[in-house]
Design an enzyme around this catalytic site. Structure first.
Site, mmCIF file in Angstrom:
data_model
loop_
_atom_site.group_PDB
_atom_site.id
_atom_site.type_symbol
_atom_site.label_atom_id
_atom_site.label_comp_id
_atom_site.label_asym_id
_atom_site.label_seq_id
_atom_site.Cartn_x
_atom_site.Cartn_y
_atom_site.Cartn_z
ATOM 1 N N ARG A 57 0.809 -1.224 0.000
ATOM 2 C CA ARG A 57 0.000 0.000 0.000
ATOM 3 C C ARG A 57 0.841 1.272 0.000
ATOM 4 N NH1 ARG A 57 -3.161 -3.375 1.649
ATOM 5 N NH2 ARG A 57 -1.382 -4.037 2.822
ATOM 6 N N THR A 58 1.770 1.355 0.956
ATOM 7 C CA THR A 58 2.473 2.624 1.131
ATOM 8 C C THR A 58 3.257 2.955 -0.132
ATOM 9 O OG1 THR A 58 2.613 2.168 3.478
ATOM 10 C CG2 THR A 58 4.037 3.894 2.651
ATOM 11 N N LYS B 207 26.320 -3.751 -2.467
ATOM 12 C CA LYS B 207 27.790 -3.672 -2.578
ATOM 13 C C LYS B 207 28.393 -3.024 -1.341
ATOM 14 C CE LYS B 207 27.429 -2.853 -7.553
ATOM 15 N NZ LYS B 207 27.656 -1.818 -8.572
ATOM 16 N N ARG C 281 11.437 3.766 3.261
ATOM 17 C CA ARG C 281 11.071 2.834 4.351
ATOM 18 C C ARG C 281 12.299 1.997 4.676
ATOM 19 N NH1 ARG C 281 5.763 -0.931 4.529
ATOM 20 N NH2 ARG C 281 4.943 1.082 5.185
ATOM 21 N N HIS D 105 5.375 5.919 11.574
ATOM 22 C CA HIS D 105 4.836 5.797 10.215
ATOM 23 C C HIS D 105 3.883 6.972 9.967
ATOM 24 C CE1 HIS D 105 3.418 4.242 6.530
ATOM 25 N NE2 HIS D 105 3.106 3.012 6.870
HETATM 26 C C1 NCD Z 1 1.605 -0.794 8.146
HETATM 27 C C2 NCD Z 1 3.113 -0.751 8.289
HETATM 28 O O1 NCD Z 1 3.837 -1.018 7.326
HETATM 29 O O2 NCD Z 1 3.542 -0.413 9.370
HETATM 30 N N1 NCD Z 1 1.171 -0.979 6.828
HETATM 31 C C3 NCD Z 1 1.005 0.102 6.026
HETATM 32 O O3 NCD Z 1 1.913 0.838 5.772
HETATM 33 N N2 NCD Z 1 -0.230 0.355 5.614
HETATM 34 C C4 NCD Z 1 0.945 -1.716 9.098
HETATM 35 C C5 NCD Z 1 1.417 -3.133 9.147
HETATM 36 O O4 NCD Z 1 2.301 -3.557 8.376
HETATM 37 O O5 NCD Z 1 0.882 -3.857 9.972
#
Ligand code: NCD
Length: 356
Positions: free
Chosen positions: A53-54, A82, A103, A131
């Site tokens: 999703r993100t 590397k 991320r 997040h």
């Molecule tokens: C979340 C995350 O990655 O922290 N997911 C997301 O970004 N929608 C929640 C999760 O992974 O449980």
């Protein structure tokens, strides 16, 4: 905002993040009006950890603004394999693009990355820490579906220890008036003390309960979360925690008709599929609102003139962060930075409490 990055929403004032929420709502009402707002701009998505999703909502957001996207989601296919440092990767990529969404599995890694970058960096999740763009998504959802956030009872259920969406959400909702948090978790997955302290300082309240049933009737919002399997040190410990909380139609019979059920997704088994058709279940809509939230954030960062310094704390001589998964213990050239609040000190990168 720290320089013009987004590491946590609380680096902004409530007015500043509400402007982004306002813009997201405006975009949602007329997306085509923004179809060229990011024309000629490039977003890099640097995902060192899995995401559906993100990452895809960032990419969609940039395409819907008329911009372009580059990036990786498997660091093994980049120069990271590397042995390139995070700082070097960020220095290079930020010379190519206008904004970066990143991320990483290490807590504080995105703050460290922002220090090396020459363009805005957005925290798309750093380990079990924060997040903020999920929180922005949650705020847009609540603005559209609930309205005023003040004076609400907010239940948060599941992995409150490792759930970064929970930590960012609490940091942010504490800025509203008279919020009562009902923290629903097992004793093993309690909210870390740092975030309880944030609630306490804000004047909001919290109480901890063990079951959904004992709280659900009074909630305005129920925020369900997945048990974060990847953060457990053993499968055995995870197996003891999984399946403890399952929201089903029977439990929902006890809830208010106007309850709002959110979940950052992905879900494993904490919400039964039969709940999906309940009008109170907003999690699929929430995922769609995430695109508008990220469009608004990208536009805001692209136009930001703010050049505030990235770090707020002081470097700390020989003191080390006690969190082994903190970037200060894992990336050379990233010394601990200490934030002092009252008589307690915290690591600025990962929020772990430090001993004096
Ligand atoms: C979340 C995350 O990655 O922290 N997911 C997301 O970004 N929608 C929640 C999760 O992974 O449980």
């Amino acid at each position: 905002m720290r320089k013009n990055h987004l590491i946590d929403l609380c680096d902004l004032t409530r007015e500043q993040w509400e402007e982004i929420v306002d813009l997201a709502v405006q975009i949602s009402q007329n997306p085509s009006a923004y179809a060229e707002a990011g024309k000629g701009k490039i977003l890099a998505t640097l995902f060192y950890e899995p995401s559906t999703r993100t990452k895809m909502s960032f990419q969609t957001a940039m395409f819907r603004l008329g911009g372009n996207v580059i990036g990786f989601d498997n660091p093994q296919t980049s120069s990271v394999s590397k042995g390139e440092s995070l700082a070097d990767t960020l220095k290079i990529v930020s010379g190519y693009v206008d904004v970066i969404a990143m991320r990483h599995s290490i807590e504080g890694a995105v703050l460290a990355a922002a220090q090396a970058a020459d363009c805005p960096v957005i925290n798309a999740g750093d380990g079990g820490h924060l997040h903020p763009t999920q929180t922005l998504t949650d705020l847009v959802t609540l603005r559209i579906e609930l309205g005023d956030l003040n004076h609400r009872v907010i239940g948060i259920c599941g992995d409150l220890k490792n759930g970064r969406t929970v930590h960012s959400l609490i940091n942010t909702l504490c800025h509203y008036q008279d919020i009562e948090f009902v923290l629903i978790s097992t004793p093993e997955l309690l909210l870390p003390a740092r975030f309880k302290e944030v609630i306490h300082r804000s004047g909001c309240r919290y109480r901890e309960v063990l079951s959904i049933e004992e709280a659900i009737a009074e909630l305005d919002v129920l925020y369900m979360t997945r048990i974060q399997k990847e953060r457990f040190t053993s499968l055995e410990l995870y197996n003891q925690q999984k399946n403890v909380y399952v929201l089903d139609s029977a439990k929902l019979c006890l809830a208010k008709p106007e309850l709002k059920i959110l979940h950052p997704l992905p879900r494993v088994d904490e919400i039964e599929p039969s709940v999906d058709t309940d009008p109170r279940a907003l999690y699929f809509k929430q995922a769609r609102y995430g695109v508008f939230a990220r469009m608004a954030l990208i536009l805001t960062l692209l136009s930001s003139q703010n050049k505030e310094a990235v770090l707020h704390g002081n470097t700390a001589g020989d003191t080390r962060c006690p969190n082994p998964n903190c970037i200060t213990n894992l990336e050379e050239g990233t010394p601990l930075s200490v934030i002092r609040e009252g008589d307690q000190s915290y690591c600025e990168y990962c929020d772990s409490p430090l001993k004096d």
